[in-house]
Design an enzyme around this catalytic site. Structure first.
Site, PDB file in Angstrom:
ATOM      1  N   CYS A 114     -17.544 -29.921 -23.422  1.00 56.50           N
ATOM      2  CA  CYS A 114     -16.753 -28.958 -24.209  1.00 56.50           C
ATOM      3  C   CYS A 114     -15.295 -29.423 -24.252  1.00 56.50           C
ATOM      4  O   CYS A 114     -14.712 -29.757 -23.220  1.00 56.50           O
ATOM      5  CB  CYS A 114     -16.852 -27.555 -23.609  1.00 56.50           C
ATOM      6  SG  CYS A 114     -18.540 -26.913 -23.588  1.00 56.50           S
ATOM      7  N   CYS A 117     -12.351 -27.745 -21.996  1.00 53.36           N
ATOM      8  CA  CYS A 117     -12.615 -27.456 -20.584  1.00 53.36           C
ATOM      9  C   CYS A 117     -12.221 -28.644 -19.698  1.00 53.36           C
ATOM     10  O   CYS A 117     -12.561 -29.788 -20.000  1.00 53.36           O
ATOM     11  CB  CYS A 117     -14.096 -27.142 -20.421  1.00 53.36           C
ATOM     12  SG  CYS A 117     -14.567 -26.769 -18.729  1.00 53.36           S
ATOM     13  N   CYS A 331     -10.225 -19.834 -15.910  1.00 48.04           N
ATOM     14  CA  CYS A 331     -11.339 -20.353 -16.704  1.00 48.04           C
ATOM     15  C   CYS A 331     -11.032 -21.728 -17.275  1.00 48.04           C
ATOM     16  O   CYS A 331      -9.995 -21.915 -17.899  1.00 48.04           O
ATOM     17  CB  CYS A 331     -11.631 -19.442 -17.878  1.00 48.04           C
ATOM     18  SG  CYS A 331     -12.281 -17.873 -17.423  1.00 48.04           S
TER      19      CYS A 331
HETATM   20  N1  SAH Z   1     -21.114 -24.331 -18.309  1.00 46.38           N
HETATM   21  C1  SAH Z   1     -21.096 -22.905 -18.313  1.00 46.38           C
HETATM   22  C2  SAH Z   1     -20.264 -22.275 -17.217  1.00 46.38           C
HETATM   23  C3  SAH Z   1     -18.915 -22.842 -16.910  1.00 46.38           C
HETATM   24  S1  SAH Z   1     -17.486 -22.330 -17.740  1.00 46.38           S
HETATM   25  C4  SAH Z   1     -20.680 -22.404 -19.660  1.00 46.38           C
HETATM   26  O1  SAH Z   1     -20.352 -23.198 -20.516  1.00 46.38           O
HETATM   27  O2  SAH Z   1     -20.768 -21.205 -19.893  1.00 46.38           O
HETATM   28  C5  SAH Z   1     -17.216 -20.629 -17.651  1.00 46.38           C
HETATM   29  C6  SAH Z   1     -16.545 -20.089 -18.918  1.00 46.38           C
HETATM   30  O3  SAH Z   1     -15.198 -20.574 -19.076  1.00 46.38           O
HETATM   31  C7  SAH Z   1     -17.285 -20.516 -20.177  1.00 46.38           C
HETATM   32  O4  SAH Z   1     -17.366 -19.455 -21.079  1.00 46.38           O
HETATM   33  C8  SAH Z   1     -16.373 -21.584 -20.734  1.00 46.38           C
HETATM   34  O5  SAH Z   1     -16.588 -21.806 -22.085  1.00 46.38           O
HETATM   35  C9  SAH Z   1     -15.021 -21.005 -20.409  1.00 46.38           C
HETATM   36  N2  SAH Z   1     -13.936 -21.982 -20.505  1.00 46.38           N
HETATM   37  C10 SAH Z   1     -13.997 -23.314 -20.305  1.00 46.38           C
HETATM   38  N3  SAH Z   1     -12.784 -23.890 -20.490  1.00 46.38           N
HETATM   39  C11 SAH Z   1     -11.944 -22.892 -20.803  1.00 46.38           C
HETATM   40  C12 SAH Z   1     -10.547 -22.844 -21.090  1.00 46.38           C
HETATM   41  N4  SAH Z   1      -9.799 -23.945 -21.098  1.00 46.38           N
HETATM   42  N5  SAH Z   1     -10.002 -21.642 -21.355  1.00 46.38           N
HETATM   43  C13 SAH Z   1     -10.743 -20.525 -21.334  1.00 46.38           C
HETATM   44  N6  SAH Z   1     -12.071 -20.497 -21.073  1.00 46.38           N
HETATM   45  C14 SAH Z   1     -12.665 -21.676 -20.810  1.00 46.38           C
END
Ligand code: SAH
Length: 340
Positions: A114, A117, A331
């Site tokens: 992603c 992230c 997050c």
């Molecule tokens: N792999 C799983 C769980 C990990 S992330 C997933 O994708 O759901 C947990 C949450 O944080 C997910 O909704 C993800 O999309 C979100 N997330 C990841 N990076 C982020 C960011 N930079 N800002 C806000 N939310 C983020």
């Protein structure tokens, strides 16, 4: 050596039978490990010396070492644990009025890629075992002398990409003889591994499913999340509807708002259309900008407008409180760290 925390109670009984021991001994050991949270076999004082020796020879307790502990201004704590093979993972403890919630990692690294992230970009190393997942909770409870009431699989990794171990970890967390956290207090968050969502619907687990949706068109979602090229939005929503029908559980959709990307009222309109009539809730996350990231946080004004639009059009939406951002514990800020 095997990690004794990898076994749920039924499996542990089988292990004991294989060792020539009575199955009720497994009950005792299970309680020592998961209820009393002991750190050595010697503390299991109702076992014979002989049995303790046998256990030492065959198993480890997989006790984590804390490499680093950071406390944020809001009280959120981020741990960096040595997982005993040269790798390290992050785990975050959050305090809410209703109790402590722990954000656990399910893998060392993540394959999902992603774009927004921080767990992306460092190569995937391996899955965590069930015991390694549960040890995150035990290590934090020992360190802070607290009892954790909620667990969210929102740390590093894609939990449904490590399906068996995550489900087994939930069975261990659930067991009333041990940690005893009800499944309703456990959330699995997924980027959308569609076949695994169907599979999860068939398990008899009442945990909450969170879906990282983040966009309402395939073009936009594929830009943010490569997994969308494999399972598109229509397939994902279909799987979610099946999950709700089979489990009668409300799904939580996560939507990280990024400025000029997915945060205008057109997007909100599409989201309403997509989710209309579903037993669900939308969790809006102000996106946390990562180093060299292409997505910026939406303005507060846009975030509120977005939420109000959803609420006014029949979709319950809340804005996630940002915790721990000053220590990179919010997050999307967690990274896998190498010890060397
Ligand atoms: N792999 C799983 C769980 C990990 S992330 C997933 O994708 O759901 C947990 C949450 O944080 C997910 O909704 C993800 O999309 C979100 N997330 C990841 N990076 C982020 C960011 N930079 N800002 C806000 N939310 C983020």
């Amino acid at each position: 050596m095997k990690n004794i925390k990898d076994f749920n109670l039924e499996e542990l009984k089988q292990e004991f039978i294989n060792l020539g021991e009575k199955p009720y001994r497994a009950d005792q050991v299970f309680q020592w490990i998961f209820k009393e949270n002991v750190t050595s076999f010697d503390e299991m004082t109702n076992l014979s010396l002989n049995l303790r020796e046998k256990l030492k020879q065959n198993y480890t307790l997989g006790i984590y070492r804390i490499i680093k502990k950071q406390v944020a201004s809001d009280g959120t704590i981020k741990y960096l644990f040595d997982v005993l093979d040269g790798n390290a993972i992050e785990t975050v403890l959050m305090k809410y009025h209703h109790g402590y919630s722990l954000c656990v990692s399910s893998q060392i690294g993540c394959k999902m890629g992603c774009k927004f992230c921080a767990s992306t970009g460092i190569p995937f190393a391996r899955n965590l075992t069930a015991g390694e997942i549960v040890e995150q909770l035990l290590a934090v409870e020992r360190d802070e002398a607290i009892s954790i009431s909620n667990v969210v699989f929102m740390g590093i990794g894609e939990p449904l990409d490590n399906y068996e171990n995550v489900v087994n970890a939930i069975r261990i967390l659930n067991n009333q003889k041990g940690i005893n956290i009800g499944a309703r207090h456990i959330s699995i968050s997924t980027s959308g591994l569609v076949p695994k969502i169907y599979q999860l619907a068939e398990e008899n687990i009442q945990c909450t499913l969170s879906i990282s949706l983040h966009a309402t068109t395939d073009e936009k979602r594929s830009n943010m999340m490569p997994i969308n090229n494999q399972y598109n939005i229509a397939e994902l929503i279909k799987a979610c509807k099946d999950y709700i029908a089979k489990t009668n559980r409300r799904i939580s959709f996560e939507y990280a708002l990024a400025k000029d990307n997915n945060d205008n009222l057109e997007d909100a309109k599409c989201l309403v259309k997509l989710l209309k009539g579903m037993l669900c809730h939308v969790n809006l996350i102000p996106i946390n900008k990562i180093e060299n990231g292409q997505y910026d946080k939406s303005s507060n004004e846009n975030i509120l407008k977005f939420r109000d639009y959803l609420n006014d059009h029949g979709i319950t939406a809340t804005i996630r409180r940002e915790l721990g951002s000053d220590i990179d514990a919010a997050c999307g800020q967690l990274r896998r760290k190498n010890l060397t």
